[in-house]
Enzyme design. Structure first.
Site, PDB file in Angstrom:
ATOM      1  N   GLY B   9       0.867  -1.180   0.000  1.00 36.94           N
ATOM      2  CA  GLY B   9       0.000   0.000   0.000  1.00 36.94           C
ATOM      3  C   GLY B   9       0.900   1.226   0.000  1.00 36.94           C
ATOM      4  O   GLY B   9       2.079   1.132  -0.338  1.00 36.94           O
ATOM      5  N   GLY B  12       3.874   0.730   2.498  1.00 37.60           N
ATOM      6  CA  GLY B  12       4.722  -0.377   2.038  1.00 37.60           C
ATOM      7  C   GLY B  12       5.577   0.034   0.846  1.00 37.60           C
ATOM      8  O   GLY B  12       6.778  -0.246   0.798  1.00 37.60           O
ATOM      9  N   ASN B  96      -1.069   1.036  12.328  1.00 36.49           N
ATOM     10  CA  ASN B  96      -1.782   2.017  13.143  1.00 36.49           C
ATOM     11  C   ASN B  96      -2.456   1.308  14.300  1.00 36.49           C
ATOM     12  O   ASN B  96      -2.769   0.126  14.209  1.00 36.49           O
ATOM     13  CB  ASN B  96      -2.864   2.713  12.315  1.00 36.49           C
ATOM     14  N   LYS B 177       0.955   7.622  18.840  1.00 39.96           N
ATOM     15  CA  LYS B 177       0.484   7.452  17.461  1.00 39.96           C
ATOM     16  C   LYS B 177      -1.016   7.187  17.435  1.00 39.96           C
ATOM     17  O   LYS B 177      -1.723   7.667  16.555  1.00 39.96           O
ATOM     18  CB  LYS B 177       1.237   6.288  16.790  1.00 39.96           C
ATOM     19  N   ASN B 181      -3.698   9.386  15.378  1.00 44.75           N
ATOM     20  CA  ASN B 181      -4.570   8.768  14.369  1.00 44.75           C
ATOM     21  C   ASN B 181      -6.048   8.867  14.728  1.00 44.75           C
ATOM     22  O   ASN B 181      -6.888   9.082  13.853  1.00 44.75           O
ATOM     23  CB  ASN B 181      -4.224   7.284  14.189  1.00 44.75           C
ATOM     24  N   ASN B 195      -5.416  16.357   5.577  1.00 44.86           N
ATOM     25  CA  ASN B 195      -5.077  16.504   6.999  1.00 44.86           C
ATOM     26  C   ASN B 195      -5.010  17.958   7.472  1.00 44.86           C
ATOM     27  O   ASN B 195      -5.352  18.261   8.607  1.00 44.86           O
ATOM     28  CB  ASN B 195      -3.744  15.810   7.293  1.00 44.86           C
ATOM     29  N   SER B 243      -5.386   7.601   5.526  1.00 43.19           N
ATOM     30  CA  SER B 243      -5.798   6.309   4.960  1.00 43.19           C
ATOM     31  C   SER B 243      -7.307   6.097   5.109  1.00 43.19           C
ATOM     32  O   SER B 243      -7.947   5.458   4.276  1.00 43.19           O
ATOM     33  CB  SER B 243      -5.050   5.174   5.659  1.00 43.19           C
ATOM     34  N   GLU B 255     -10.131   1.562   9.734  1.00 43.88           N
ATOM     35  CA  GLU B 255      -9.408   1.108  10.933  1.00 43.88           C
ATOM     36  C   GLU B 255      -9.959   1.750  12.209  1.00 43.88           C
ATOM     37  O   GLU B 255      -9.278   1.795  13.226  1.00 43.88           O
ATOM     38  CB  GLU B 255      -7.924   1.439  10.780  1.00 43.88           C
TER      39      GLU B 255
END
Lengths: 287, 287
Positions: B9, B12, B96, B177, B181, B195, B243, B255
């Site tokens: 992704g 990655g 995350n 983190k 997030n 953002n 994301s 997520e």
């Protein structure tokens, strides 16, 4: 009875059409374009045409009753003209929220206050669609207008398919409507969905419930009763879009200040749900 | 060093490209289409091409280090294959949230945990754009992997334009983190904005602050420090989309469970802001 309806948005057109069956209705508007088309075409409500006269608001003349269907956000600029109207002409205010309550105290005319639960969709400058059955609740603004509201106005504009119900307790009537609006309007506006989604989407329903509970705490209303009322209105108007959906769509200022903003203002405790949803709508307004 | 990156992704591909300058990188993917194009074209990062090999994840072979860049929502299905990998090969997990922490305990390989603050935009199956400067923080999963993390891995993959910073305290690294997030991702996902809007829209900023404070209460972090960190990351990645924005756009599961959902799960107090924002994202997921 000669009735003047001020403001020809969804609710104004709907009320004008309904009352035109038994009354002599004049719809007062701001834009000449809308005045002309209503005079030419009448008001179209669910494929039926209702003959209604239309005049510019600046030419407001005397009527037996004025029904003010302006939004809170448009009310300020109309108050001066209203105050100059005939001192005996009763005025029925049909706004969301409670911000108008303080403002209209200055008027010397007899004042009635109402709330409208109908789901109505504005299609064009002269067309509306009645999408959700509701009622108009009507109350006296002060002790002095009680007899007027209960005996002289409410029974006259009441109709089989247009029920107008007199309520003895003005504030609880307004508070109930305020909670309902402060739940349904911002949620639907945020996602631009119809009122029914507030119940059919389980996560929105959870949010709606939390907002209801918080609203009831501030206004000292019964949670169970109000949660039933919120669901009832969302069901009855399930295919309708709230006014706030349209305001966001059109980039207009929303009525969030007179709804959730009002609750936040008068509360002496934290209302995290209303505060967050308030900021979400304000954030969307300036995007 | 031979490095295998699992998952191609945005993160990655970014990590693969960056590490390919000094290391022999193989990018493990699920889809043959992506395998072929990465082998043919390499990875394109900001108009530069980085030669990276690609293999199907099923053909995972031994490497000196594996960096797992799968999302939380894709991790479960990969764990079995990972557990069968060479018992000495260290694995660095870059997820995350914290949901993976419990799951990867079952692995017998040496485990490192990292967090990645870079703003990276996936353009296609082999193209990414680095839109926000950040860092990779790296920590040991257990006392036994501390020397590995600090002395043997962190300095080797650290680079001038790709800083990898060893952190002594795993949980505070993950907690920081997580708060970042749980603030930036749902707000941006809700409105489908970049953002930077979290700071430039005053109402979103207010919401971000309230979410930060609530998150800090649960995790016992310093509010002022964390509010600075949240703003820092939002600034550095201001033109990047989180994301969660893409997950919502593509109709993928987000997520949110491993972020705000995690906070709600471990908290013994009410978190009205996180709860409301959690339901808003879940509501959007099923729309």
């Amino acid at each position: 009875m000669k009735i003047g309806v001020i403001g020809a948005g969804a609710i104004g057109m709907f009320v004008s059409a309904k009352l035109s069956k038994s009354h002599d209705v004049t719809c007062y508007v701001r834009r000449d374009e809308q005045r002309l088309i209503i005079n030419d075409e009448g008001i179209r409500l669910n494929d039926q045409t209702y003959r209604v006269a239309s005049k510019l608001f600046d030419n407001l003349k005397n009527e037996d009753l004025l029904i003010i269907c302006l939004k809170q956000t448009h009310l300020d600029s109309a108050l001066k003209k209203l105050s100059e109207n005939h001192p005996d002409t009763p005025m029925l205010f049909l706004q969301n929220g409670l911000s108008h309550i303080d403002k209209i105290k200055s008027l010397s005319q007899p004042i009635l206050i109402g709330t409208c639960e109908h789901g109505v969709l504005r299609v064009s400058d002269y067309e509306v669609r009645h999408k959700g059955e509701g009622r108009i609740y009507l109350s006296a603004f002060e002790e002095t207008t009680k007899e007027l509201a209960k005996e002289r106005i409410s029974p006259i504009i009441d109709g089989d398919d247009f029920p107008v119900i007199f309520k003895d307790d003005l504030m609880s009537m307004l508070y109930e409507k305020l909670v309902i609006n402060s739940v349904i309007n911002p949620i639907t506006a945020l996602f631009q969905v119809e009122n029914g989604k507030v119940l059919s989407n389980s996560h929105l329903k959870e949010i709606a419930y939390n907002l209801t509970v918080e609203g009831c705490e501030v206004l000292n209303l019964d949670e169970n009763h109000m949660w039933k009322r919120v669901q009832q209105v969302a069901e009855h108007t399930s295919s309708n879009f709230s006014s706030m959906v349209y305001d966001i769509q059109k980039g207009n200022e929303t009525e969030i200040e007179s709804m959730n903003g009002y609750l936040l203002n008068i509360s002496d405790q934290e209302l995290p749900n209303h505060e967050l949803i308030y900021h979400l709508i304000k954030a969307k307004e300036i995007m």
